[in-house]
Design an enzyme around this catalytic site. Structure first.
Site, mmCIF file in Angstrom:
data_model
loop_
_atom_site.group_PDB
_atom_site.id
_atom_site.type_symbol
_atom_site.label_atom_id
_atom_site.label_comp_id
_atom_site.label_asym_id
_atom_site.label_seq_id
_atom_site.Cartn_x
_atom_site.Cartn_y
_atom_site.Cartn_z
ATOM 1 N N GLN A 10 8.382 6.019 10.317
ATOM 2 C CA GLN A 10 7.188 6.846 10.393
ATOM 3 C C GLN A 10 6.710 6.928 11.848
ATOM 4 O O GLN A 10 6.783 5.956 12.584
ATOM 5 C CB GLN A 10 6.098 6.215 9.521
ATOM 6 C CG GLN A 10 5.208 7.204 8.847
ATOM 7 C CD GLN A 10 4.434 6.592 7.697
ATOM 8 O OE1 GLN A 10 4.945 5.761 6.981
ATOM 9 N NE2 GLN A 10 3.205 7.007 7.520
ATOM 10 N N SER A 91 11.566 0.006 9.839
ATOM 11 C CA SER A 91 10.588 0.109 8.749
ATOM 12 C C SER A 91 11.098 1.052 7.660
ATOM 13 O O SER A 91 12.092 0.767 6.998
ATOM 14 C CB SER A 91 9.232 0.547 9.305
ATOM 15 O OG SER A 91 8.239 0.523 8.312
ATOM 16 N N LEU A 92 10.468 2.220 7.488
ATOM 17 C CA LEU A 92 10.934 3.210 6.513
ATOM 18 C C LEU A 92 12.413 3.534 6.710
ATOM 19 O O LEU A 92 13.151 3.765 5.743
ATOM 20 C CB LEU A 92 10.102 4.482 6.661
ATOM 21 C CG LEU A 92 10.677 5.755 6.041
ATOM 22 C CD1 LEU A 92 10.576 5.693 4.531
ATOM 23 C CD2 LEU A 92 9.996 6.986 6.596
ATOM 24 N N ARG A 116 6.094 4.090 -2.296
ATOM 25 C CA ARG A 116 5.755 3.116 -1.238
ATOM 26 C C ARG A 116 4.570 3.634 -0.422
ATOM 27 O O ARG A 116 3.623 2.901 -0.121
ATOM 28 C CB ARG A 116 6.975 2.902 -0.346
ATOM 29 C CG ARG A 116 6.813 1.927 0.827
ATOM 30 C CD ARG A 116 8.142 1.841 1.568
ATOM 31 N NE ARG A 116 8.161 0.888 2.661
ATOM 32 C CZ ARG A 116 7.954 1.188 3.939
ATOM 33 N NH1 ARG A 116 7.702 2.454 4.273
ATOM 34 N NH2 ARG A 116 8.021 0.264 4.880
ATOM 35 N N HIS A 200 2.764 -3.610 7.387
ATOM 36 C CA HIS A 200 3.494 -4.845 7.716
ATOM 37 C C HIS A 200 2.594 -6.060 7.963
ATOM 38 O O HIS A 200 3.047 -7.042 8.539
ATOM 39 C CB HIS A 200 4.422 -4.629 8.921
ATOM 40 C CG HIS A 200 5.361 -3.475 8.741
ATOM 41 N ND1 HIS A 200 6.328 -3.456 7.762
ATOM 42 C CD2 HIS A 200 5.454 -2.282 9.395
ATOM 43 C CE1 HIS A 200 6.983 -2.299 7.832
ATOM 44 N NE2 HIS A 200 6.475 -1.582 8.794
ATOM 45 N N GLN A 249 9.222 -6.663 3.505
ATOM 46 C CA GLN A 249 9.029 -5.850 4.707
ATOM 47 C C GLN A 249 7.642 -5.222 4.749
ATOM 48 O O GLN A 249 7.086 -4.983 5.818
ATOM 49 C CB GLN A 249 10.110 -4.765 4.744
ATOM 50 C CG GLN A 249 10.171 -3.950 6.019
ATOM 51 C CD GLN A 249 10.428 -2.483 5.721
ATOM 52 O OE1 GLN A 249 9.569 -1.792 5.192
ATOM 53 N NE2 GLN A 249 11.613 -2.030 6.066
#
Length: 311
Positions: A10, A91-92, A116, A200, A249
């Site tokens: 993102q 991340s994503l 999510r 996070h 995560q």
């Protein structure tokens, strides 16, 4: 030569991303049509026309970025691109990597990252959470600034993006205090980021538990290419560990520096950033200067990346 494919997260989204690639590759439109059908929302229209606020809404950003990066990967293969020795995603982007490594179906991944995004958005009321980038301090200095600023609230180092670039997240008041502490400690820059969700950090614990239930209901396979996961900078070879790492995560730091260093230790000398933007290309040049990184975010850059790997 060993090389790795890395996938952005993102923040790399932009209005019009992949427009030129879509003109010459029907695959891009086909994949966005599939994602739109799953979400009952015209994802490609939002990507091309906006509005920007809608594209930047996390439950839209996540499936849009996953679809875009996966589309680049599919075009890469269609044009004769080789498969890498390793994959990783920020991340994503970790979800994209798992789809490209045949560990997760594209359809399930679109549904998962949409959920999510909603879970993350609902975890903390709008305006209560914040994230900030801290530039020019050592990791330990950033952690100390967070400890000094907490005052019973949550503020934590959550993205170790490159040496001297750490993102913090938590409750807005505590994040603002941590910015002041970081500046007092000598940070070159310390600024709030334009995000609505404190990703996070431990405020995401409940969302992570809910995500774990969603992950348990989806079929995973062993990746055909090792995927380095964010929480421990390691590749997992069983589906339970992969699911657990994806859930963790959400409330644990992205260990990107360690992930790139691990790839370097495995003999990786080249990388391709597969997807919109070139955020990871910039970060990785600061982590391992000897590793050459090529962005592949459109027709021209994809051709250049194909040539770079062929060499």
């Amino acid at each position: 030569m060993k090389w790795a494919c890395i996938f952005p997260g993102q923040g790399s989204q932009s209005i019009g991303m992949l427009a030129d690639l879509a003109e010459n590759n029907s695959l891009v439109n086909d994949l966005f049509s599939s994602a739109s059908e799953i979400l009952s929302e015209d994802l490609w229209s939002i990507v091309i026309n906006g509005p920007e606020e809608r594209l930047n809404s996390t439950e839209i950003t996540q499936p849009a970025m996953l679809t875009a990066a996966y589309a680049v990967w599919r075009v890469w293969l269609e044009q004769g691109g080789p498969r890498p020795d390793f994959m990783a995603g920020h991340s994503l982007g970790e979800y994209t990597a798992l789809v490209c490594a045949d560990a997760l179906s594209f359809e399930d991944a679109v549904m998962l990252v949409h959920e999510r995004g909603k879970l993350m958005q609902n975890a903390v009321p709008a305006g209560k959470g914040a994230m900030a980038a801290i530039l020019g301090l050592q990791d330990e200095q950033v952690r100390t600034a967070c400890e000094q600023a907490a005052n019973g609230q949550v503020v934590e180092a959550v993205n170790y993006n490159s040496p001297g670039q750490v993102v913090i997240a938590g409750e807005r008041d505590a994040v603002e205090r941590a910015i002041d502490e970081a500046k007092a400690a000598g940070a070159k820059r310390a600024m709030l980021l334009a995000v609505s969700v404190p990703s996070h950090c431990s405020l995401m614990h409940e969302a992570a538990d809910q995500l774990a239930e969603k992950l348990a209901a989806v079929d995973f396979s062993i990746p055909t290419i090792p995927v380095i996961q964010n929480v421990d900078a390691l590749a997992h070879n069983d589906t339970d560990s992969i699911r657990a790492a994806l859930a963790s995560q959400l409330h644990k730091p992205v260990r990107w520096v360690e992930s790139i260093q691990y790839l370097h230790q495995q003999g990786v000398t080249r990388m391709v950033e597969c997807g919109p933007g070139k955020v990871l290309t910039g970060l990785n040049k600061r982590i391992e200067k000897t590793m050459k990184v090529s962005p592949a975010n459109g027709s021209q850059t994809l051709q250049a990346a194909l040539q770079a790997i062929a060499e």
